[in-house]
Design an enzyme around this catalytic site. Sequence first.
Site, short mmCIF file in Angstrom:
data_model
loop_
_atom_site.label_atom_id
_atom_site.label_comp_id
_atom_site.label_asym_id
_atom_site.label_seq_id
_atom_site.Cartn_x
_atom_site.Cartn_y
_atom_site.Cartn_z
N GLY A 214 75.13 32.74 35.64
CA GLY A 214 75.33 31.90 34.46
C GLY A 214 74.25 30.84 34.33
N GLY A 215 74.64 29.70 33.80
CA GLY A 215 73.70 28.61 33.58
C GLY A 215 73.04 28.11 34.83
N ALA B 252 38.55 39.51 27.85
CA ALA B 252 39.13 39.32 29.18
C ALA B 252 38.16 38.57 30.09
CB ALA B 252 39.51 40.66 29.79
#
Length: 529
Positions: free
Chosen positions: A184-185, A420
């Site tokens: 979760g968080g 690049a």
Amino acid sequence: MTILDDLKVAAPEPDLRRASAELLRLKEEVGRGPDPEATRRQHAKGKLTARERLELLFDEGTFSEIEPLRRHRASGFGLEAKKPHGDGVVIGWGTVHGRTVFAYAHDFRVFGGALGEAHAAKIHKIMDLAEAGGAPLVSLNDGAGARIQEGVSALAGYGGIFRRNVASSGVIPQISVMLGPCAGGAAYSPALTDFVFMVRETAQMFITGPDVVRAVTGEQITQNGLGGADVHAETSGVAHFAYDDEASCLEDVRYLLSLLPSNNREMPPAERSGDPADRRTDALADLVPADPSRAYDVRGVIEELVDDGEYFEVHEGWAKNVVCALARLDGHPVGIVANQPSVLAGVLDIHASEKAARFVSTCDSFNIPLVTLVDVPGFMPGVDQEHDGIIRHGAKLLYAYCNATVPRISLVLRKAYGGAYIVMDSRSIGADLSYAWPTNEIAVMGAEGAANVIFRREIAASDHPDATRAALVAQYKAELMHPYYAAERGLVDDVVEPGDTRRVLIRSLDMLRGKHAEVPSRKHGNVPT
């Protein structure tokens, strides 16, 4: 006799020895944990307890714990009957290789390491002390997320952690060590820190677990399959390092700390090197093929250049077409970014750009000079790359280099083509010194592609197109891609012989050690996302 006299007679005499003995007993009880069975279950999972982990992290006998007796004040849902001291997290400081480090460690044996109001307040306390003290913060994560019984108070506790993570970003090193579940968080705190370590099988990170995924999408997956150490070290890029056991993981946390300064106001710690600064690196001529189409492992080049061949690769399993590593040159820490020709020919794609950009920013935050080893054919072509935003992701690497004020040296090992080449810390974006080996090819594109564009009409009109193409390719190489073309125009500072590379890099970094860069006054830049 007065009332005061009566009270004096009734009150027991204070006994400091007895009180001290009681305090020691209480702290020993707190240190043992809730009950032996909880410890046994923790060990049965292959996991150490919070204090056992802290013993491995810190120099022996140096850890000082604070707030070991704190308890939660919540009531309801059975919490009022269970108020263990410490509230499921151990906080304090000690030394690692003799330097101060702060840490907190979840104790899974208490409420499953879940975060409540008092638990969060302890973490806030140690985070504030780390920032104020200007020393690294290590979090040993093994918790079941927010304590549901405490409701929104627990969620607010996470908010306080996130805010402090951001406030300390680029100020002190923040290292997250994942030793158990993080769902979760709660997973956002590690994501906000500088480095994430994970242990296989026991550690998982995800926003929504397998049950939610199955309910919403119908997909069947295990916890490790969804958010295990290898998933995050090789697929998502969330984890920088993955290990088979906690002991080796924590040993490498200690090693990483030895390469980092305590804060952004200090230089990284130097140590005496037994590897001569003027050591020849003649083996490099055999490690790197002159033919730009032949692959090789750039890690062999890094090993030959750095002190005693030791380097600490970051994100080893993710975006393998670029190598990012911390090492020492003449005892001083450096950050190395190198294209990897053995994977996708060393091309830059979305993930490689993000990986290198974050590493460059981290090194710049903590005053670690950058050495960039260039052998890049360009950016990865393809519909998926374009649609997934190679432009904005590639811009992250460009932004990181342009924004970096630490000493920056680039070395073209072989080929450096197109945009690049510019992005890989070329002189034009602010590299302090740019070197190249005598077989370098710096150009807009490879000779074959360039000839096909420039001379397409001549080739199409020729009676012998293959021979004409070959002749024109040779002409293009001779005129625009010879090794000294860039040096003649001041785009590289010198062409160096491979065997002299280590000496040149060390002398250049020594000269740049006092570099001071003026930056515009601004609140902050707007980093490409």
